[in-house]
Design a protein around this motif. Structure first.
Motif, PDB file in Angstrom:
ATOM      1  N   TYR A  55      -8.893  -6.421   4.068  1.00  4.53           N
ATOM      2  CA  TYR A  55      -8.160  -5.802   2.964  1.00  4.53           C
ATOM      3  C   TYR A  55      -6.701  -6.261   2.968  1.00  4.53           C
ATOM      4  O   TYR A  55      -6.157  -6.632   1.926  1.00  4.53           O
ATOM      5  N   THR A  63       0.233   1.225  -6.349  1.00  2.00           N
ATOM      6  CA  THR A  63      -1.129   1.549  -5.914  1.00  2.00           C
ATOM      7  C   THR A  63      -1.489   0.789  -4.651  1.00  2.00           C
ATOM      8  O   THR A  63      -2.101   1.350  -3.733  1.00  2.00           O
ATOM      9  N   LEU A  64      -1.118  -0.480  -4.587  1.00  2.00           N
ATOM     10  CA  LEU A  64      -1.410  -1.267  -3.391  1.00  2.00           C
ATOM     11  C   LEU A  64      -0.610  -0.767  -2.204  1.00  2.00           C
ATOM     12  O   LEU A  64      -1.137  -0.678  -1.089  1.00  2.00           O
ATOM     13  N   ARG A  65       0.647  -0.427  -2.433  1.00  2.00           N
ATOM     14  CA  ARG A  65       1.458   0.113  -1.340  1.00  2.00           C
ATOM     15  C   ARG A  65       0.856   1.405  -0.814  1.00  2.00           C
ATOM     16  O   ARG A  65       0.782   1.636   0.383  1.00  2.00           O
ATOM     17  N   ARG A  66       0.413   2.254  -1.736  1.00  2.00           N
ATOM     18  CA  ARG A  66      -0.207   3.512  -1.334  1.00  2.00           C
ATOM     19  C   ARG A  66      -1.500   3.245  -0.561  1.00  2.00           C
ATOM     20  O   ARG A  66      -1.768   3.886   0.444  1.00  2.00           O
ATOM     21  N   GLY A  67      -2.282   2.260  -1.017  1.00  2.00           N
ATOM     22  CA  GLY A  67      -3.521   1.904  -0.314  1.00  2.00           C
ATOM     23  C   GLY A  67      -3.250   1.431   1.100  1.00  2.00           C
ATOM     24  O   GLY A  67      -3.942   1.828   2.043  1.00  2.00           O
ATOM     25  N   VAL A  68      -2.237   0.598   1.258  1.00  3.61           N
ATOM     26  CA  VAL A  68      -1.890   0.100   2.590  1.00  3.61           C
ATOM     27  C   VAL A  68      -1.376   1.237   3.464  1.00  3.61           C
ATOM     28  O   VAL A  68      -1.731   1.330   4.644  1.00  3.61           O
ATOM     29  N   THR A  69      -0.579   2.128   2.884  1.00  4.75           N
ATOM     30  CA  THR A  69      -0.063   3.266   3.643  1.00  4.75           C
ATOM     31  C   THR A  69      -1.204   4.173   4.107  1.00  4.75           C
ATOM     32  O   THR A  69      -1.243   4.598   5.268  1.00  4.75           O
ATOM     33  N   LEU A  70      -2.148   4.449   3.205  1.00  2.00           N
ATOM     34  CA  LEU A  70      -3.298   5.280   3.581  1.00  2.00           C
ATOM     35  C   LEU A  70      -4.159   4.594   4.633  1.00  2.00           C
ATOM     36  O   LEU A  70      -4.659   5.233   5.559  1.00  2.00           O
ATOM     37  N   LEU A  71      -4.331   3.297   4.493  1.00  2.00           N
ATOM     38  CA  LEU A  71      -5.100   2.548   5.481  1.00  2.00           C
ATOM     39  C   LEU A  71      -4.433   2.624   6.853  1.00  2.00           C
ATOM     40  O   LEU A  71      -5.100   2.885   7.859  1.00  2.00           O
ATOM     41  N   ARG A 101     -13.405  -1.247   0.928  1.00  2.00           N
ATOM     42  CA  ARG A 101     -13.184   0.199   0.839  1.00  2.00           C
ATOM     43  C   ARG A 101     -14.387   0.982   1.337  1.00  2.00           C
ATOM     44  O   ARG A 101     -14.243   1.948   2.097  1.00  2.00           O
TER      45      ARG A 101
END
Length: 152
Positions: free
Chosen positions: A137, A10-18, A78
């Motif tokens: 973040y 989830t964190l990796r996905r958040g960083v990727t989306l960011l 966020r």
């Protein structure tokens, strides 16, 4: 390649989306900086006025960023990121409407300048939170040792 100290997908996905949001926002900003002078001339807005729009928006962006940093500490990163990205997404559509109004509906160059200045300043004020919130973040989700890598 894995992010240091990010074990949860989830964190990796958040960083990727960011990162994707930051790249798209930077591309949109660069596009406006490149196109606005020629577009301004086509709309009958003097180069000095276009320069004023770009200069004042840069000033507002610089002044609003620290405020958004504090807001991000209370509202959450966020929320601030979403506000900034929403403003960045709305700007091209509103710019297109403004261009249509000037070139097709006969809105005066003075009114177009005033609306463009206002639009750009609002974008700068709202968009000023993107970088501080993104950096905060990344600081939140990376270890001290991996922070420089995460910011890079």
């Amino acid at each position: 390649m894995a992010f240091p100290s990010l074990s949860a997908p989830t964190l990796r996905r958040g960083v990727t989306l960011l990162m994707a949001g930051l790249v798209v926002q930077a591309m949109g900003h660069s596009f406006v900086l490149i196109v606005l002078p020629a577009l301004g001339r086509q709309m009958g807005i003097a180069d000095v006025r276009i320069g004023l729009i770009l200069s004042l928006s840069a000033l507002v962006l610089s002044l609003s960023a620290p405020l958004w940093g504090m807001i991000g500490d209370t509202w959450g990163r966020r929320r601030v990121i979403l506000i900034a990205l929403a403003a960045a997404a709305a700007f091209p559509a509103l710019l297109a409407l403004l261009l249509y109004g000037r070139l097709s509906l006969g809105v005066s160059a003075t009114a177009t300048f005033a609306m463009l200045l206002t639009l750009r300043l609002v974008l700068a004020a709202l968009g000023g939170g993107l970088m501080p919130a993104a950096q905060a973040y990344l600081a939140d989700v990376t270890s001290r040792e991996g922070r420089a890598w995460g910011m890079g």
